[in-house]
Design a protein around this motif. Structure first.
Motif, short mmCIF file in Angstrom:
data_model
loop_
_atom_site.label_atom_id
_atom_site.label_comp_id
_atom_site.label_asym_id
_atom_site.label_seq_id
_atom_site.Cartn_x
_atom_site.Cartn_y
_atom_site.Cartn_z
N UNK A 1 -15.09 -23.99 -11.09
CA UNK A 1 -15.41 -22.85 -10.13
C UNK A 1 -15.99 -21.79 -11.17
N UNK A 2 -17.33 -21.34 -10.71
CA UNK A 2 -17.70 -20.31 -11.73
C UNK A 2 -19.08 -19.77 -10.88
N UNK A 3 -19.47 -18.73 -11.77
CA UNK A 3 -20.60 -17.85 -11.01
C UNK A 3 -21.57 -18.03 -12.24
N UNK A 4 -22.88 -18.12 -11.86
CA UNK A 4 -23.83 -18.06 -13.00
C UNK A 4 -24.66 -16.70 -13.05
N UNK A 5 -24.38 -15.72 -13.85
CA UNK A 5 -25.00 -14.49 -13.75
C UNK A 5 -25.97 -14.12 -14.64
N UNK A 6 -26.93 -13.30 -14.18
CA UNK A 6 -28.21 -13.00 -15.02
C UNK A 6 -28.05 -11.34 -15.16
N UNK A 7 -27.75 -11.03 -16.27
CA UNK A 7 -27.65 -9.40 -16.48
C UNK A 7 -28.94 -8.94 -16.55
N UNK A 8 -29.82 -9.54 -16.64
CA UNK A 8 -31.38 -9.22 -16.84
C UNK A 8 -32.10 -9.36 -15.63
N UNK A 9 -31.71 -9.61 -14.40
CA UNK A 9 -32.27 -9.75 -13.10
C UNK A 9 -33.17 -8.51 -12.71
N UNK A 10 -34.31 -8.86 -12.42
CA UNK A 10 -35.38 -7.72 -11.96
C UNK A 10 -34.75 -6.82 -10.88
N UNK A 11 -34.85 -5.56 -11.10
CA UNK A 11 -34.41 -4.41 -10.14
C UNK A 11 -32.86 -4.51 -9.86
N UNK A 12 -32.30 -5.36 -11.38
CA UNK A 12 -30.54 -5.19 -11.20
C UNK A 12 -29.96 -3.78 -11.15
N UNK A 13 -28.75 -3.86 -11.18
CA UNK A 13 -28.08 -2.58 -11.18
C UNK A 13 -27.66 -1.83 -12.26
N UNK A 14 -28.39 -2.59 -13.70
CA UNK A 14 -27.89 -1.88 -14.77
C UNK A 14 -28.94 -2.42 -15.88
N UNK A 15 -29.14 -1.52 -16.86
CA UNK A 15 -30.16 -1.84 -18.01
C UNK A 15 -29.56 -2.54 -19.05
N UNK A 16 -30.35 -3.14 -19.71
CA UNK A 16 -29.97 -3.90 -21.32
C UNK A 16 -30.75 -3.05 -22.20
N UNK A 17 -30.24 -2.93 -23.24
CA UNK A 17 -30.84 -2.26 -24.36
C UNK A 17 -30.87 -3.32 -25.56
N UNK A 18 -32.03 -3.08 -26.50
CA UNK A 18 -31.92 -3.60 -27.89
C UNK A 18 -30.64 -3.46 -28.68
N UNK A 19 -30.32 -4.65 -29.21
CA UNK A 19 -29.11 -4.58 -29.95
C UNK A 19 -27.81 -4.90 -29.38
#
Length: 229
Positions: A181-199
């Motif tokens: 039972x799980x979710x497949x999550x994409x943290x880098x989805x376009x127009x997502x709710x948060x930003x990812x940064x280098x490092x």
């Protein structure tokens, strides 16, 4: 004791909230293997109180997480997780006395002892005979209470809830042999709710999803190994 009298407390019993249970009642829940489902959002919304999750776990009680949307405002387990962390910080504030009004005064004591923040003027007087206030105070009580970490809150929502339901041998984590039972999550989805940064790494991505993520990050959903979304 009423529940115990009629045989309602047992390992298949799940009690919601339990915000106002005292140590004796919690020991009874632990002894009977009764579980508690923590519904922080509902507790806040209805002004019901706050559950001391760490205290319950320390007494050997199985604690899971719920939404109780009849009293809360969201069916999202992400929201329930966030509210549970906030609730644990309220417990911390209470233990430190941070929630006490600045105008409130400590209760009077009859044995001559001073309480935290109280001055002692019992034997002091000025030259004209009027009492003089000294600046002697007692230090505040040191507490070991701490809020839930994001890892503990995540455990509460997953394995903790599986244990509370008596399903920890079947679901709750990715141990081989259990149902998926799980979710497949994409943290880098376009127009997502948060930003990812280098490092940043997996830990940062995971925390951002827990605290800021929403349906936009969920790519697919699996129940018992079968994709349902």
């Amino acid at each position: 004791s009423v529940y115990q009298k009629y045989g309602l407390l047992h390992e298949n019993c799940i009690m919601a909230h339990c915000c106002h249970s005292d140590d004796v009642e919690r020991k009874l829940l632990a002894d009977t293997r009764t579980s508690i489902v923590h519904c922080a959002s509902s507790n806040f919304n209805l002004d019901s109180g706050v559950l001391d999750v760490h205290g319950c776990v320390a007494q050997g009680i199985r604690v899971g997480m719920g939404t109780d949307v009849a009293g809360g405002y969201s069916p999202s387990m992400l929201d329930a997780l966030r509210q549970s962390i906030i609730a644990s910080k309220v417990i911390l504030f209470e233990s430190r006395g941070d929630l006490r009004s600045s105008s409130s005064k400590p209760a009077a004591v009859s044995d001559g002892a001073t309480t935290a923040g109280e001055t002692d003027s019992s034997n002091a007087s000025s030259e004209d005979g009027t009492p003089a206030v000294t600046t002697v105070t007692t230090p505040p009580t040191v507490t070991k209470v701490r809020p839930l970490s994001y890892k503990e809150a995540y455990h509460l929502a997953t394995m903790g809830s599986a244990e509370a339901l008596g399903m920890d041998k079947v679901v709750g984590n990715f141990v081989p042999g259990k149902k998926l039972d799980c979710l497949i999550v994409d943290p880098a989805v376009p127009n997502g709710p948060f930003d990812l940064f280098e490092g940043e790494g997996v830990s940062e991505f995971f925390q951002k999803f827990l605290f800021l993520g929403d349906d936009r990050n969920i790519v697919s959903v699996y129940v018992d190994g079968r994709q349902v979304l």
